[in-house]
Scaffold this motif. Structure first.
Motif, mmCIF file in Angstrom:
data_model
loop_
_atom_site.group_PDB
_atom_site.id
_atom_site.type_symbol
_atom_site.label_atom_id
_atom_site.label_comp_id
_atom_site.label_asym_id
_atom_site.label_seq_id
_atom_site.Cartn_x
_atom_site.Cartn_y
_atom_site.Cartn_z
ATOM 1 N N ILE A 203 65.845 47.037 44.910
ATOM 2 C CA ILE A 203 66.071 47.301 46.020
ATOM 3 C C ILE A 203 66.977 46.523 46.897
ATOM 4 N N GLU A 204 68.033 46.675 45.384
ATOM 5 C CA GLU A 204 69.366 46.609 46.081
ATOM 6 C C GLU A 204 70.262 47.898 46.288
ATOM 7 N N LYS A 205 69.633 48.906 45.488
ATOM 8 C CA LYS A 205 69.837 50.169 46.375
ATOM 9 C C LYS A 205 69.086 50.893 47.090
ATOM 10 N N VAL A 206 68.175 50.122 47.538
ATOM 11 C CA VAL A 206 67.069 50.916 48.999
ATOM 12 C C VAL A 206 68.363 49.741 50.039
ATOM 13 N N LEU A 207 68.733 48.267 50.163
ATOM 14 C CA LEU A 207 69.143 47.720 50.751
ATOM 15 C C LEU A 207 70.708 48.863 51.332
ATOM 16 N N ASP A 208 71.197 48.490 50.456
ATOM 17 C CA ASP A 208 72.600 49.598 50.342
ATOM 18 C C ASP A 208 72.692 51.111 50.507
ATOM 19 N N PHE B 94 70.140 52.178 53.094
ATOM 20 C CA PHE B 94 69.767 52.182 54.552
ATOM 21 C C PHE B 94 70.977 50.779 55.369
ATOM 22 N N ASN B 95 71.587 50.870 54.797
ATOM 23 C CA ASN B 95 72.865 49.575 55.276
ATOM 24 C C ASN B 95 72.380 48.087 55.795
ATOM 25 N N VAL B 96 71.539 47.542 55.097
ATOM 26 C CA VAL B 96 71.093 46.589 55.694
ATOM 27 C C VAL B 96 71.237 45.334 55.018
ATOM 28 N N ALA B 97 72.339 45.786 53.456
ATOM 29 C CA ALA B 97 72.823 44.657 52.531
ATOM 30 C C ALA B 97 73.275 43.453 53.308
ATOM 31 N N ASP B 98 74.111 43.226 54.173
ATOM 32 C CA ASP B 98 74.566 42.476 54.729
ATOM 33 C C ASP B 98 73.847 41.807 56.029
ATOM 34 N N ALA B 99 72.833 42.265 56.180
ATOM 35 C CA ALA B 99 71.984 42.078 56.928
ATOM 36 C C ALA B 99 70.939 40.284 56.835
ATOM 37 N N LYS B 100 71.200 39.498 57.344
ATOM 38 C CA LYS B 100 70.618 38.246 57.869
ATOM 39 C C LYS B 100 68.497 38.672 57.274
ATOM 40 N N PRO B 101 68.370 37.256 56.134
ATOM 41 C CA PRO B 101 67.731 37.667 55.915
ATOM 42 C C PRO B 101 66.256 36.698 56.330
ATOM 43 N N LEU B 102 64.969 37.660 56.333
ATOM 44 C CA LEU B 102 63.949 37.085 57.272
ATOM 45 C C LEU B 102 63.132 36.553 56.056
ATOM 46 N N GLY B 103 62.284 35.256 57.038
ATOM 47 C CA GLY B 103 60.798 34.795 55.741
ATOM 48 C C GLY B 103 59.563 35.525 56.130
ATOM 49 N N VAL B 104 59.665 36.185 56.559
ATOM 50 C CA VAL B 104 58.146 37.204 56.580
ATOM 51 C C VAL B 104 58.207 39.060 56.480
ATOM 52 N N HIS C 180 59.380 50.690 66.082
ATOM 53 C CA HIS C 180 58.655 51.338 64.177
ATOM 54 C C HIS C 180 59.468 50.597 63.536
ATOM 55 N N TRP C 181 60.548 51.386 64.685
ATOM 56 C CA TRP C 181 62.194 51.475 63.115
ATOM 57 C C TRP C 181 63.125 49.698 63.071
ATOM 58 N N GLU C 182 62.616 48.977 64.536
ATOM 59 C CA GLU C 182 62.144 47.954 64.373
ATOM 60 C C GLU C 182 61.417 47.591 63.410
ATOM 61 N N ALA C 183 60.712 47.323 63.069
ATOM 62 C CA ALA C 183 59.745 46.499 62.546
ATOM 63 C C ALA C 183 60.615 46.742 60.742
ATOM 64 N N VAL C 184 60.633 48.714 60.465
ATOM 65 C CA VAL C 184 60.815 48.763 59.219
ATOM 66 C C VAL C 184 61.820 47.977 58.634
ATOM 67 N N LYS C 185 63.150 47.740 59.946
ATOM 68 C CA LYS C 185 64.245 46.954 59.613
ATOM 69 C C LYS C 185 63.964 45.670 59.051
ATOM 70 N N SER C 186 63.216 45.307 59.736
ATOM 71 C CA SER C 186 62.553 43.883 59.507
ATOM 72 C C SER C 186 61.941 43.334 57.559
ATOM 73 N N ILE C 187 61.230 44.132 57.518
ATOM 74 C CA ILE C 187 60.847 44.706 56.364
ATOM 75 C C ILE C 187 61.396 44.116 55.423
ATOM 76 N N LEU C 188 63.008 45.195 55.795
ATOM 77 C CA LEU C 188 64.871 45.727 54.380
ATOM 78 C C LEU C 188 64.816 43.875 54.391
ATOM 79 N N ARG C 189 64.856 43.836 55.635
ATOM 80 C CA ARG C 189 65.328 42.228 55.603
ATOM 81 C C ARG C 189 64.634 41.183 54.656
ATOM 82 N N TYR C 190 63.879 41.090 54.702
ATOM 83 C CA TYR C 190 62.322 40.197 54.018
ATOM 84 C C TYR C 190 62.712 40.178 52.766
#
Length: 315
Positions: free
Chosen positions: A55-60, A62-72, A136-146
């Motif tokens: 998961i850490e590799k996936v976050l790096d 797609f450039n969301v490793a430093d994004a704010k986490p989400l609860g869902v 749709h892309w914002e939804a994908v980034k939401s899953i990555l932030r979760y």
């Protein structure tokens, strides 16, 4: 290759046979395989499977490793549809530069391996890979932030009884475009999920009862296969329990009489009646708040989502 057996002598004999035919290296007890980390606690009699490094590799990537986490994974108000697809050239050209399909593929591997908690969300965004839009892309980034906030979560086994128990659920007309219902089922063994799915039904259900009835039928087929697999591993043969939160669907499965409201249902979906009568599975009523399959069919609030994933062993 993973090897499993009741006796070490049997495993050692198999290793020798394989080693005589192939060039092999014995790595001992499994700790990592295909991006999954396996951790054992002999004193607590538990086994944990996680994908934190993957998961850490996936976050790096797609450039969301430093994004704010989400609860869902997805907020309850999110309703994606074909109306969110690009409607002009500028929007279409922007989406060509977005790695949408690659992100969905990376999420799918986490989903099928250790993360049933993102099954519904990934199933929703994957339907738009042919022509995704900004929403749709914002939804994908939401899953990555979760995943960023839950990357250390794992499937834990050993805290529950060694009995196969399943749950099924359906979301009536949950798909905005086709009005088809989404079906979900999960099977738990030793306190952790071993099989799960979240899919759209092939037909449009005309009632909540019909949607739940079809979902229970599909789940019963998986239950029969898993029960046979468990028996091959030497577990005592016992009818698996399938929990459903629709009393009307359970009554329909028990009552073989046809009437105007059910005669249109395809014959194959009445398979559960035969299964119920013959006894390969036991169908029971469960409260909606105690049905973890609820998280596989719809977007839930944070507290309810957390409760559902805890029930399937995601800790």
């Amino acid at each position: 290759m993973l090897l499993a057996g009741k006796k070490k002598s049997t495993l050692n004999a198999l290793k020798q046979q394989l080693n005589s035919a192939f060039s092999m290296k014995d790595l001992g007890e499994a700790e990592h395989i295909l991006g999954m980390r396996i951790k054992r606690d002999r004193q607590q009699h538990t086994l944990q499977v996680s994908q934190e490094k993957y998961i850490e590799k996936v976050l790096d990537r797609f450039n969301v490793a430093d994004a704010k986490p989400l609860g869902v994974p997805l907020q309850p108000h999110v309703k994606l549809s074909k109306d969110d697809c690009p409607k002009n050239d500028d929007a279409a050209n922007y989406m060509k530069s977005v790695p949408y399909a690659s992100a969905c593929g990376s999420l799918m591997y986490a989903l099928v391996a250790t993360r049933p908690d993102i099954a519904h969300a990934v199933g929703v965004v994957s339907r738009f890979m042919a022509n995704p839009g900004r929403a749709h892309w914002e939804a994908v980034k939401s899953i990555l932030r979760y995943l960023k906030g839950t990357k250390s979560k794992c499937l834990c086994y050993g805290k529950g009884p060694l009995e196969l128990k399943g749950f099924c659920d359906s979301d009536m007309a949950g798909d905005v475009d086709t009005r088809k219902s989404r079906s979900g089922c999960v099977y738990i063994l030793a306190g952790g999920a071993i099989s799960w799915c979240s899919t759209l039904l092939r037909i449009v259900a005309l009632s909540t009862t019909e949607a739940e009835y079809i979902s229970a039928t599909e789940a019963s087929k998986e239950a029969i296969w898993l029960a046979r697999l468990c028996s091959e591993f030497g577990m005592p043969e016992k009818a698996p329990v399938l929990g459903c939160d629709s009393q009307s669907a359970i009554c329909l499965a028990k009552n073989a009489m046809f009437h105007a409201r059910t005669k249109h249902i395809d014959v194959r979906y009445h398979f559960i009646r035969e299964v119920f009568e013959d006894g390969p599975i036991t169908l029971i009523k469960v409260n909606t708040s105690q049905n973890p399959a609820d998280a596989l069919t719809k977007c839930l609030p944070k507290a309810q989502h957390r409760l559902c994933i805890q029930m399937v062993g995601v800790t």
